[in-house]
Each structure stands twice: as structure tokens, then as C-alpha cells.
Design a protein around this motif. Structure first.
Motif, PDB file in Angstrom:
ATOM      1  N   UNK A  76      46.333  32.212  42.815  1.00 17.58           N
ATOM      2  CA  UNK A  76      44.903  31.913  42.862  1.00 17.58           C
ATOM      3  C   UNK A  76      44.564  31.065  44.088  1.00 17.58           C
ATOM      4  N   UNK A  77      45.457  30.150  44.459  1.00 19.64           N
ATOM      5  CA  UNK A  77      45.224  29.318  45.637  1.00 19.64           C
ATOM      6  C   UNK A  77      45.528  30.055  46.940  1.00 19.64           C
ATOM      7  N   UNK A  78      46.285  31.138  46.842  1.00 17.24           N
ATOM      8  CA  UNK A  78      46.719  31.849  48.048  1.00 17.24           C
ATOM      9  C   UNK A  78      45.792  32.999  48.411  1.00 17.24           C
ATOM     10  N   UNK A  79      45.311  33.732  47.411  1.00 14.26           N
ATOM     11  CA  UNK A  79      44.573  34.970  47.672  1.00 14.26           C
ATOM     12  C   UNK A  79      43.124  34.863  47.223  1.00 14.26           C
ATOM     13  N   UNK A  80      42.371  35.922  47.500  1.00 12.95           N
ATOM     14  CA  UNK A  80      40.949  35.972  47.166  1.00 12.95           C
ATOM     15  C   UNK A  80      40.757  35.917  45.649  1.00 12.95           C
ATOM     16  N   UNK A  81      40.020  34.919  45.188  1.00 12.13           N
ATOM     17  CA  UNK A  81      39.890  34.691  43.747  1.00 12.13           C
ATOM     18  C   UNK A  81      39.039  35.754  43.056  1.00 12.13           C
ATOM     19  N   UNK A  82      38.026  36.241  43.733  1.00  7.64           N
ATOM     20  CA  UNK A  82      37.222  37.313  43.135  1.00  7.64           C
ATOM     21  C   UNK A  82      38.065  38.567  42.953  1.00  7.64           C
ATOM     22  N   UNK A  83      38.898  38.895  43.941  1.00  8.14           N
ATOM     23  CA  UNK A  83      39.765  40.070  43.818  1.00  8.14           C
ATOM     24  C   UNK A  83      40.737  39.916  42.650  1.00  8.14           C
ATOM     25  N   UNK A  84      41.244  38.704  42.449  1.00 10.28           N
ATOM     26  CA  UNK A  84      42.153  38.459  41.325  1.00 10.28           C
ATOM     27  C   UNK A  84      41.428  38.676  40.007  1.00 10.28           C
ATOM     28  N   UNK A  85      40.211  38.139  39.883  1.00  7.76           N
ATOM     29  CA  UNK A  85      39.456  38.308  38.634  1.00  7.76           C
ATOM     30  C   UNK A  85      39.143  39.778  38.383  1.00  7.76           C
ATOM     31  N   UNK A  86      38.760  40.506  39.431  1.00  8.90           N
ATOM     32  CA  UNK A  86      38.497  41.943  39.278  1.00  8.90           C
ATOM     33  C   UNK A  86      39.766  42.685  38.861  1.00  8.90           C
ATOM     34  N   UNK A  87      40.892  42.329  39.468  1.00  8.41           N
ATOM     35  CA  UNK A  87      42.153  42.975  39.104  1.00  8.41           C
ATOM     36  C   UNK A  87      42.531  42.737  37.653  1.00  8.41           C
ATOM     37  N   UNK A  88      42.288  41.512  37.169  1.00 11.37           N
ATOM     38  CA  UNK A  88      42.587  41.198  35.761  1.00 11.37           C
ATOM     39  C   UNK A  88      41.743  42.041  34.819  1.00 11.37           C
ATOM     40  N   UNK A  89      40.449  42.164  35.126  1.00  9.60           N
ATOM     41  CA  UNK A  89      39.579  42.954  34.257  1.00  9.60           C
ATOM     42  C   UNK A  89      39.975  44.436  34.282  1.00  9.60           C
ATOM     43  N   UNK A  90      40.286  44.934  35.475  1.00 12.17           N
ATOM     44  CA  UNK A  90      40.680  46.345  35.576  1.00 12.17           C
ATOM     45  C   UNK A  90      41.984  46.602  34.827  1.00 12.17           C
ATOM     46  N   UNK A  91      42.953  45.706  34.968  1.00  9.27           N
ATOM     47  CA  UNK A  91      44.249  45.885  34.299  1.00  9.27           C
ATOM     48  C   UNK A  91      44.084  45.906  32.783  1.00  9.27           C
ATOM     49  N   UNK A  92      43.250  45.009  32.256  1.00  8.38           N
ATOM     50  CA  UNK A  92      43.048  44.982  30.803  1.00  8.38           C
ATOM     51  C   UNK A  92      42.309  46.218  30.319  1.00  8.38           C
ATOM     52  N   UNK A  93      41.322  46.676  31.084  1.00  3.06           N
ATOM     53  CA  UNK A  93      40.586  47.882  30.689  1.00  3.06           C
ATOM     54  C   UNK A  93      41.509  49.096  30.660  1.00  3.06           C
ATOM     55  N   UNK A  94      42.318  49.277  31.705  1.00  5.07           N
ATOM     56  CA  UNK A  94      43.221  50.438  31.781  1.00  5.07           C
ATOM     57  C   UNK A  94      44.266  50.389  30.676  1.00  5.07           C
ATOM     58  N   UNK A  95      44.853  49.207  30.429  1.00  9.24           N
ATOM     59  CA  UNK A  95      45.882  49.112  29.395  1.00  9.24           C
ATOM     60  C   UNK A  95      45.292  49.361  28.007  1.00  9.24           C
ATOM     61  N   UNK A  96      44.069  48.869  27.772  1.00  9.51           N
ATOM     62  CA  UNK A  96      43.430  49.114  26.473  1.00  9.51           C
ATOM     63  C   UNK A  96      43.126  50.598  26.291  1.00  9.51           C
ATOM     64  N   UNK A  97      42.659  51.260  27.352  1.00 12.54           N
ATOM     65  CA  UNK A  97      42.381  52.697  27.266  1.00 12.54           C
ATOM     66  C   UNK A  97      43.660  53.473  26.975  1.00 12.54           C
ATOM     67  N   UNK A 186      35.452  46.785  31.111  1.00 14.96           N
ATOM     68  CA  UNK A 186      34.851  47.622  32.155  1.00 14.96           C
ATOM     69  C   UNK A 186      33.488  47.079  32.567  1.00 14.96           C
ATOM     70  N   UNK A 187      32.665  46.713  31.581  1.00 12.14           N
ATOM     71  CA  UNK A 187      31.356  46.133  31.894  1.00 12.14           C
ATOM     72  C   UNK A 187      31.513  44.814  32.635  1.00 12.14           C
ATOM     73  N   UNK A 188      32.501  44.029  32.234  1.00  9.92           N
ATOM     74  CA  UNK A 188      32.763  42.766  32.918  1.00  9.92           C
ATOM     75  C   UNK A 188      33.164  43.008  34.371  1.00  9.92           C
TER      76      UNK A 188
END
Length: 418
Positions: A76-97, A186-188
Motif C-alpha cells: 500500500x505504501x509502495x504502489x498506487x492505492x486506488x489500483x490496489x483497492x480496485x484489484x481487491x474488489x475485482x478479485x473478490x467479485x471474480x472469486x465469488x462468481x 462489482x458495483x463497488x
């Protein structure tokens, strides 16, 4: 000489577009997450009938959070924080699907659920420090306590609503809670796309190995006395209260309190937490950081021994609600002071350290409570927990470090990590 241009007042949270988008997206996400989490053991039991397999899946979420905890802060301190948050939401959506499809096709397995649970836990471990570290860049310093309190309220409401709804959704269909989880994430994800976060500069001196940067964050937290003391307060609170909570449940069962009343007790704890989070900004302004932290210790120390005298699960639930009113204000005080005192390039590691320490205390607390309940009768175990809380309250009240806490960051710019 020309007069200096007037300074524009900070945008209130009610009109802060980016904060409202972030808050709303996570209200959806947390509802779906908790609806899925409560459905996990139900699904495992329905498919295998194995309580051990159910425990394995549920334990994977907590284990993934613990394992990813410290590295998450570095990322979180090293990379873009918005990209990390988007990646987390995408990963959870795909795994749930993927789980929805597997359940629908009758091909769900325990190991598939373990993998999905691991994604959920790792994503939660990454998202929280990314969001907390981003708050000071989204809201003005004066509004940070309210933003922290509103995030606490959101988490409590999401847990209550999602947990209460997940069982009903599972009754509709085994895949339904996970479908709802996929939709909410996904909405998030879509909402987060429109959140504007300032672009961060690369860390000074480049990046080093994860382990070395994690240790640098831990050393900084330990070196900063005020942050070290407030982290210790949070750990002690989690340890004693989680131990006390388990002992109360054991004592209620031994006294023949119906399971329905025990459920009400647990629900009232959540209700008190939500109410406490909603009034936290007001209490914080009235009490200040020192008063808010001391108040929660004394509230627990005073109300905990009263449960020995009460046989009704409903009345114990009222005591739980009263005890839960103050922790959100203490959390607001601790997080606000820590975020304002920590340089931006260390805020992710600060949050991950706090989450990891409190998580460890929350895991050790039930073990402590269970051991006490085994060694001594339940009422004495409660009194021992209360004595520990009282001792912590005395130490917190007398602490010269806590007395120096203020709501504002008065010492200039935070120091840099070395």
C-alpha cells in the motif's frame, strides 16, 4: 502590499464527492462480504456435513488476513492505492462468481471454497490499509475524525445487515449469498473508478525488499511513543474484551439462558457498536483523544462485573450495548491521531501493524477466556477479566503519554522513515 487571498474552507463530508463514493462503495462491499462469510459454513455443512471442513474454510479467511497483513502495508505504501483497492474488489467479485458457477453446476468442492476464502481474506487485508492511508488525502484534517467514525459505523452496519441477511439468502438458494457478494463487489468496483485520489510520488530512495520495508514500518511505529502507546491500548482492549465476551457466553449457557437470548446478547453488542459509531464524532469533540480512550477502559471496567449479578440474557444484552457505545469513539481518537502523525509513505504499514496486532489480541482473547472458564467458575472468571480491565483503566488514566494527545497534529510535519 496586496492582501493574501482568503483560504477556502474545507469541503464538508456531506458534499465531498470522492469520500461519499468511497464510503458508499464499501457499504455495498461489506454487506456482500458478510452475507457470503455467514453462508460459507452453511454451504460446507450442506455439501459435506463436516464441521472440520467448515472450520477449515472459515479459518482460511482469518489466516489469509494474518499472513498478508504486514506485506499488505508495504504494498500500500509502495504502489498506487486506488489500483490496489480496485484489484481487491475485482478479485473478490471474480472469486465469488466462480463459486456461484460451481454451486450452480453441482461441482463445488471444499478446496474451491478454501481458495475463495483465501482471496476474501487477502483482499480484506490489502483493502483496509489502502483505504485508511487514503483518507487524509480525501478529507480535510478537521473532518478526519468524522470520516473515521463514519467508516466504523459503516463496518458495523455492514456486518449486522450482511450477517442477518446471509442466512435468509442461503435459504433461497445455496449460491444466492455468493451471487449477491459478486454483484456488490462489482458495483463497488465501478464506484471506485470515479474516486479521485491524488497521484502519489515514488517512495524516496526507491523500493527495497518487502521484509526490510515491513521492518522499517514496525521500527517507526515502535519509535513513535504516542503511536506505540495507542497501539498498546487497542491491543489490551481487544484482548480483555474478547476474553470477557467468551466467558459471559459460557456463564450464560451454564445458567440455562436460552439460546435465543444468547443470540440477542450478541446482536445487542452490534447494535451498541453501530450507535456508538454514529455518536462518536460528537463524543470525540466533547471528550478529546485522551478522554475518549480513558472512557472506554472505565466503561468496560464498570459494566463487566455487573454481568455476574444478571441472569437475564436480555439484560446482559443491554449491558453489552452500553459497553459497545464507547469503543468507536476510542477508535476514532486513536486512528485520527495516528494518521495525522504518520507520514504518507508509512500510513499503509501503520494500519497493517494495528490490524495485525489487534487481530492477534482478538484471537488470543478467546483462548484466555476459555482457559479462565476452565480453571475457575464463570463468575470468578468474569471478575478476573474485570480486574484486568480496571488495572488497564488505571494505567491509561495515569499515562502521561495519553494526556499529551490532542485532536490536531500540533507538532508540524511527521518525521520520515529511515
Amino acid at each position: 502590499m496586496t492582501a493574501a487571498p482568503p483560504v477556502s474552507p474545507p469541503v464538508p463530508l456531506s458534499r465531498n464527492r470522492d469520500y461519499r463514493l468511497l464510503w458508499g462503495s464499501q457499504a455495498l462491499s461489506e454487506f456482500g462480504f458478510h452475507a457470503a462469510v455467514i453462508a460459507f459454513p452453511l454451504l460446507v455443512l450442506a455439501l459435506t456435513g463436516s464441521a472440520a471442513a467448515s472450520g477449515l474454510v472459515m479459518g482460511t479467511i482469518a489466516a489469509a488476513q494474518m499472513v498478508v497483513g504486514l506485506p499488505a502495508g508495504v504494498l500500500v505504501d509502495r504502489y498506487d492505492r486506488k489500483a490496489i483497492m480496485l484489484g481487491c474488489e475485482a478479485a473478490q467479485a471474480v472469486s465469488a462468481i466462480s463459486l456461484v458457477v460451481a454451486v450452480w453446476a453441482g461441482a463445488a468442492s471444499v478446496w474451491h471454497m478454501v481458495a475463495v476464502a483465501a482471496v476474501f481474506g487477502a483482499s480484506a487485508a490489502l483493502f483496509e490499509p489502502a483505504e485508511n492511508a487514503s483518507l487524509p488525502t480525501l478529507v480535510a484534517d478537521d473532518h478526519l475524525p468524522t470520516a473515521v467514525a463514519m467508516n466504523t459505523a459503516r463496518a458495523s452496519m455492514g456486518q449486522l445487515a450482511g450477517t442477518a441477511t446471509g442466512g435468509f439468502l442461503f435459504a433461497v438458494g445455496r449460491f444466492v449469498p455468493f451471487l449477491v457478494d459478486a454483484v456488490t463487489h462489482t458495483l463497488s468496483f465501478v464506484a471506485l473508478l470515479f474516486v479521485r485520489l491524488p497521484r502519489r510520488e515514488r517512495p524516496p530512495g526507491g523500493v527495497g525488499p518487502l521484509g526490510r520495508e515491513a521492518l522499517a514500518g514496525l521500527r517507526w511505529v515502535w519509535r513513535e511513543r504516542r503511536i506505540r502507546v495507542t497501539v498498546a491500548c487497542a491491543v489490551v482492549l481487544n484482548l480483555f474484551f474478547s476474553a470477557f465476551y467468551l466467558v459471559v457466553i459460557v456463564l450464560a449457557e451454564s445458567r440455562g439462558v436460552p439460546s435465543g437470548e444468547v443470540g440477542v446478547m450478541a446482536a445487542m453488542l452490534g447494535v451498541g457498536g453501530v450507535a456508538g459509531a454514529l455518536v462518536a464524532p460528537v463524543l470525540y469533540r466533547r471528550l478529546g483523544s485522551y478522554g475518549a480512550i480513558v472512557a472506554v477502559f472505565w466503561a468496560l471496567a464498570v459494566f463487566a462485573p455487573v454481568t455476574v449479578l444478571v441472569d437475564s440474557g436480555y439484560l446482559i444484552g443491554v449491558l453489552f450495548a452500553l459497553m459497545a457505545l464507547f469503543p468507536p469513539t476510542a477508535n476514532t481518537a486513536i486512528m485520527t491521531d495516528q494518521l495525522l502523525r504518520t507520514p504518507d509513505e508509512l500510513r499503509g504499514r501503520l494500519t497493517s501493524t494495528l490490524v495485525l496486532a489487534c487481530g492477534a489480541a482478538g484471537a488470543a482473547g478467546p483462548a484466555l477466556g476459555g482457559s479462565l472458564a476452565q480453571i475457575v467458575p464463570g463468575d470468578r472468571a468474569i471478575l478476573l477479566c474485570a480486574m484486568g480491565m480496571a488495572a488497564a483503566a488505571v494505567l491509561a488514566t495515569a499515562s502521561p503519554t495519553l494526556r499529551t494527545l490532542s485532536r490536531r497534529h500540533e507538532e508540524g510535519q511527521p518525521t520520515k522513515a529511515h
